[in-house]
Design a protein around this motif. Structure first.
Motif, PDB file in Angstrom:
ATOM      1  N   ARG A   2       0.858  -1.280   0.133  1.00 37.72           N
ATOM      2  CA  ARG A   2      -0.053  -0.028  -0.080  1.00 37.72           C
ATOM      3  C   ARG A   2       0.793   1.353   0.099  1.00 37.72           C
ATOM      4  O   ARG A   2       0.451   2.179  -0.735  1.00 37.72           O
ATOM      5  N   GLU A  33       1.810   1.077  11.246  1.00 38.92           N
ATOM      6  CA  GLU A  33       0.636   0.078  10.518  1.00 38.92           C
ATOM      7  C   GLU A  33      -0.735   0.413  10.398  1.00 38.92           C
ATOM      8  O   GLU A  33      -1.276   0.464   9.086  1.00 38.92           O
ATOM      9  N   ASN A  34      -1.134   1.283  11.282  1.00 38.11           N
ATOM     10  CA  ASN A  34      -2.349   1.784  11.308  1.00 38.11           C
ATOM     11  C   ASN A  34      -2.265   3.141  10.149  1.00 38.11           C
ATOM     12  O   ASN A  34      -3.196   2.976   9.195  1.00 38.11           O
ATOM     13  N   LYS A  37      -2.211   1.359   6.662  1.00 36.15           N
ATOM     14  CA  LYS A  37      -3.685   0.768   6.397  1.00 36.15           C
ATOM     15  C   LYS A  37      -4.533   1.648   5.926  1.00 36.15           C
ATOM     16  O   LYS A  37      -5.197   1.292   5.012  1.00 36.15           O
ATOM     17  N   PHE A  38      -4.564   2.956   6.040  1.00 38.26           N
ATOM     18  CA  PHE A  38      -5.289   3.863   5.600  1.00 38.26           C
ATOM     19  C   PHE A  38      -4.668   4.757   4.701  1.00 38.26           C
ATOM     20  O   PHE A  38      -5.320   5.792   4.295  1.00 38.26           O
ATOM     21  N   LYS A  81     -13.702   1.106  15.115  1.00 39.57           N
ATOM     22  CA  LYS A  81     -13.085   0.870  13.702  1.00 39.57           C
ATOM     23  C   LYS A  81     -13.858   2.140  13.150  1.00 39.57           C
ATOM     24  O   LYS A  81     -15.106   2.144  13.236  1.00 39.57           O
ATOM     25  N   SER A  87      -9.939   0.912   4.743  1.00 41.31           N
ATOM     26  CA  SER A  87      -9.279   0.329   4.985  1.00 41.31           C
ATOM     27  C   SER A  87      -9.201  -1.168   4.339  1.00 41.31           C
ATOM     28  O   SER A  87     -10.389  -1.549   3.801  1.00 41.31           O
ATOM     29  N   GLU A  88      -8.076  -1.733   3.781  1.00 47.20           N
ATOM     30  CA  GLU A  88      -7.978  -2.941   3.272  1.00 47.20           C
ATOM     31  C   GLU A  88      -8.239  -3.956   4.081  1.00 47.20           C
ATOM     32  O   GLU A  88      -8.772  -5.170   3.961  1.00 47.20           O
ATOM     33  N   ASP A  89      -7.895  -3.668   5.366  1.00 50.39           N
ATOM     34  CA  ASP A  89      -8.104  -4.967   6.625  1.00 50.39           C
ATOM     35  C   ASP A  89      -9.329  -4.564   7.264  1.00 50.39           C
ATOM     36  O   ASP A  89      -9.641  -3.941   8.142  1.00 50.39           O
ATOM     37  N   LYS A  90     -10.381  -5.233   6.673  1.00 54.65           N
ATOM     38  CA  LYS A  90     -11.660  -5.215   7.353  1.00 54.65           C
ATOM     39  C   LYS A  90     -12.049  -6.106   8.337  1.00 54.65           C
ATOM     40  O   LYS A  90     -12.922  -6.143   8.792  1.00 54.65           O
ATOM     41  N   GLY A  92      -9.991  -6.506  11.043  1.00 55.08           N
ATOM     42  CA  GLY A  92      -9.362  -6.083  12.302  1.00 55.08           C
ATOM     43  C   GLY A  92     -10.273  -6.022  13.299  1.00 55.08           C
ATOM     44  O   GLY A  92     -11.451  -5.980  13.181  1.00 55.08           O
TER      45      GLY A  92
END
Length: 107
Positions: A2, A33-34, A37-38, A81, A87-90, A92
């Protein structure tokens, strides 16, 4: 990937921080990481360190959508959330920034 990298801002002096090395590492990891992610795909993250008096402050920044003002007070809450579509990490659990808050409260 990303993001394509992390831009850093080095201080001209050494900075010593008192604290648990593993926990402080976890804080930096969770923040990066956060941010990744965004982040806007293909962008870079920014990691900075400033000192004010006896305190050190870390800044993590990304090029991504702005967080809505009403979300800001909730960001570090347990299981919070933000908009899943950002986010790609849905999958989490919404604990990363809460862990950051908890660790920093111990320091």
């Amino acid at each position: 990937l990303r993001v394509t990298g992390v831009q850093t801002c080095a201080l001209p002096i050494s900075v010593m921080v008192q604290g648990d090395r593993d926990l402080i590492t976890q804080v930096i990891y969770n923040l990066l990481e956060n941010a990744a992610k965004f982040a806007t795909p293909g962008s870079q993250l920014y990691l900075g360190l400033t000192v004010n008096g006896e305190k050190a402050y870390v800044t993590v920044r990304n090029a991504g959508a702005t967080i809505p003002a009403e979300e800001i007070p909730l960001l570090f809450e347990r299981f919070h959330k933000s908009d899943k579509s950002r986010s790609e990490d849905k999958d989490g659990y919404g604990l990363g920034l809460y862990i950051v808050k908890t660790i920093l409260a111990q320091h």
